[in-house]
Design an enzyme around this catalytic site. Structure first.
Site, PDB file in Angstrom:
ATOM      1  N   LYS B  78       9.977   9.694   6.640  1.00 60.70           N
ATOM      2  CA  LYS B  78       8.615   9.699   6.084  1.00 60.70           C
ATOM      3  C   LYS B  78       7.624   9.477   7.219  1.00 60.70           C
ATOM      4  O   LYS B  78       7.843   8.606   8.072  1.00 60.70           O
ATOM      5  CB  LYS B  78       8.498   8.579   5.039  1.00 60.70           C
ATOM      6  CG  LYS B  78       7.175   8.550   4.289  1.00 60.70           C
ATOM      7  CD  LYS B  78       7.150   7.421   3.248  1.00 60.70           C
ATOM      8  CE  LYS B  78       5.921   7.455   2.375  1.00 60.70           C
ATOM      9  NZ  LYS B  78       5.913   6.375   1.355  1.00 60.70           N
ATOM     10  N   SER B 159       4.618   8.064  -3.340  1.00 64.22           N
ATOM     11  CA  SER B 159       4.053   8.696  -2.161  1.00 64.22           C
ATOM     12  C   SER B 159       5.084   9.377  -1.257  1.00 64.22           C
ATOM     13  O   SER B 159       4.704  10.217  -0.447  1.00 64.22           O
ATOM     14  CB  SER B 159       3.294   7.665  -1.324  1.00 64.22           C
ATOM     15  OG  SER B 159       4.174   6.705  -0.775  1.00 64.22           O
ATOM     16  N   SER B 183       6.901   4.141  -4.782  1.00 59.51           N
ATOM     17  CA  SER B 183       6.817   5.337  -3.934  1.00 59.51           C
ATOM     18  C   SER B 183       8.153   5.891  -3.460  1.00 59.51           C
ATOM     19  O   SER B 183       8.195   6.984  -2.891  1.00 59.51           O
ATOM     20  CB  SER B 183       5.942   5.048  -2.712  1.00 59.51           C
ATOM     21  OG  SER B 183       4.586   5.085  -3.075  1.00 59.51           O
TER      22      SER B 183
END
Lengths: 95, 487
Positions: B78, B159, B183
């Protein structure tokens, strides 16, 4: 709580975000609806309840008071938009 | 032979050990898949050269008899984890051109164990969002399609949307995510993969771009529970550079996957049965309860009475912490600088242009609830309610070993949906936020499909630092669900 436009402008300034005048009403509506929504917490009885500041059930660790890292200003400054002579450079603050 | 990109992390590990293929071949297969799937926009930065160099090094180590736990296994990271020498954006315009001169603790652990970096995965800006639509680098498309509307692009959740899409779309064997209010777990549910949020303090936060420091926690996103156990074993560990990192040994998580949950007590909280929840989700939850019962677990009704206060609590605490953490983006030390007549105007111009709308909203909410005269009414109140929410779980775990709930209140929605009403978007996290506020480990396991043919996850929540029980039950749930659908 419904915020007035002056309050929205003040928050924007406190947050150091430039909010053009035409953007104030939209932001006013959004922030007001979020605040109104979170205000449902007012109905929760929290008398005598300690505020939770961390889920980590530990005190802060201490380390020896000695230099453990550093000595590479060029790496620290590597991403600066503007730097001069080993310092971050910013617009003039003092006349 | 199964395509190299269809292997699980565990299968790829075995194949490398047996010499069925090399790390270079495995990495090339994934780089080719990434190239073909660029329309998903799952990656902000691809790092093929670095990936090939890391793969060659892994093959060389193996040839020399020095093999590491993740040697030669290609993963996505990420783009919230700082990676030395590789642009790190946090999905924001304000970090323009930022190339960290240091490596986050979690990714350093992955490279120490031999993993290969494929690229930096897309995400909501500063991890603020539940649909990956707030990224400055554009939205991510979910590799799944609705049965009745296959032409419609869907969100991957957020997210960690790029991470979830990459793993579901067979672009990476596994990915790192971060979870502040859901997330990792919510996008895992939307994309039909496993997403594991460890206990707060289990993985170091050092070098992860901070959103809400009392909530942020890194974790693995994988296609199986075993793969999550493998990844977590490398990601976790004490780090003196993170003041809330916990100094405990990292257990052998794979050993927890015994397949035996006989006698375990699984709690089912009635407060998670919310109004308007689709029937398919309620049915899947009941099915999950049956699966665990059939595996020998005892099902216990529990009450978490403050559950419905969790979302408003979160949306005070998280923005408050964010407004403080994001104060560092001022155009001085890194990233974007937009000139102004003076220093303050430079700050204001930089932050107006650099932050997207959702980030600006949260920073302003946070600024307001922390400001003089409102701190007690909002922030202190929320911290007190947070205590009540955590206490609910403490009570429940006096009688149960884990809690079973749905992960999200819906399947993946359309890219254009829920964009006009921030609160409608916030409701996505209704089932994931309570465990975040309490700092507990939680996992989403793909368990079935909704009426629309899209994946749905079930969530297991465990005691602090009892990741092993969560993994053990998740493994049994995964076996029972036998989720074989693919995008």
């Amino acid at each position: 709580m419904a915020l007035d436009q002056a309050t929205v402008a003040k928050i924007a300034h406190l947050a150091r975000i430039k909010l053009p005048e035409e953007a104030v009403p939209g932001m006013q509506q959004e922030l007001s609806s979020i605040l109104t929504w979170v205000e449902q917490l007012e109905t929760v009885d929290t008398d005598g309840v300690e505020p939770m500041t961390s889920v980590a059930h530990q005190g802060l660790r201490r380390r020896d008071d000695s230099v453990a890292d550093g000595g590479y200003p060029e790496r620290v400054l590597a991403n600066a938009p503007d730097s001069q002579a080993g310092f971050y450079a910013v617009p003039k603050v003092v006349e | 032979m199964t395509a190299l990109t269809d292997l699980t992390l565990a299968e790829a590990r075995t194949g490398l050990a047996r010499g069925d293929f090399t790390a270079v071949e495995l990495t090339e297969a994934h780089l080719a898949a990434i190239e073909k799937a660029r329309t998903l926009n799952a990656f902000i930065s691809e790092t093929p050269d670095r990936a090939m160099a890391m793969a060659r090094a892994a093959d060389a180590r193996r040839a020399a008899g020095d093999t590491r736990p993740l040697d030669g296994l290609p993963v996505a990271v990420k783009d919230l984890f700082c990676t030395e020498g590789v642009r790190t954006t946090a999905g924001s315009h304000i970090l323009d051109g930022f190339v960290p001169t240091y490596e986050s603790a979690v990714t350093a652990n992955l490279w120490r164990d031999g993993a290969v970096l494929l690229g930096k995965a897309n995400l909501d800006e500063f991890a603020m969002g539940s649909s990956n639509t707030t990224s400055y680098f554009g939205p991510v498309t979910n590799p799944w399609r609705r049965r009745d509307a296959p032409e419609a692009d869907l969100v991957p959740g957020g997210s960690s949307g790029g991470s979830a899409a990459a793993v579901a779309g067979r672009l990476a064997l596994a990915a790192t995510g971060t979870d502040t209010g859901g997330s990792i777990r919510q996008p895992a549910s939307f994309c039909g993969i496993v997403g594991f949020k460890p206990t707060y303090g289990r993985c170091s936060r050092w070098g992860i771009v901070a959103f809400a420091s009392s909530l942020d926690q890194a974790g693995p996103m994988t296609r199986t529970v075993r793969d999550a156990a493998i990844m977590l074993g490398s990601m976790a560990g004490f780090d003196p550079k993170d003041s809330t990192s916990v100094d405990r040994p990292v257990p052998a998580y794979e050993a927890a996957l015994t397949g035996d949950i006989r006698g375990l007590r699984i709690g089912v909280p009635k407060e998670y049965r919310v109004d308007g929840m689709p029937a398919a989700i309620d049915a899947l939850w009941r099915q999950g309860i049956d699966w665990l019962k059939q595996a020998g677990a005892e099902i216990v009704d529990v009450s978490l009475p403050n559950t419905h206060h969790a979302l408003p609590t979160y949306y005070i605490v998280a923005p408050a912490e964010a407004s403080s953490n994001l104060a560092r983006y001022d155009g001085v030390r890194y990233g974007l600088r937009v000139p102004g007549k003076n220093l303050v105007e430079m700050y204001e111009n930089t932050r107006a242009e650099g932050f997207g709308r959702e980030v600006q909203r949260r920073v302003m909410i946070g600024t307001y609830v922390l400001s003089a005269g409102y701190y007690d009414a909002y922030y202190l109140k929320a911290q007190k309610v947070r205590s009540l929410i955590a206490r609910d779980f403490t009570h429940a775990f006096e009688t149960v070993d884990a809690v079973l709930t749905p992960t999200a209140p819906s399947t993946a929605f359309g890219l254009q949906d829920k964009q006009d009403d921030p609160i409608a978007m916030y409701l996505n996290d209704v089932f994931t936020v309570p465990a975040s506020l309490a700092g507990l480990p939680g996992v989403s396991v793909p368990a079935g499909l909704g009426d629309d043919g899209l994946p749905l996850g079930l969530q297991l929540i465990g005691r602090p630092f009892d990741e092993e029980t969560v993994l053990r039950v998740a493994d049994v749930l995964e076996t029972a669900a036998d989720f074989t659908a693919r995008p």
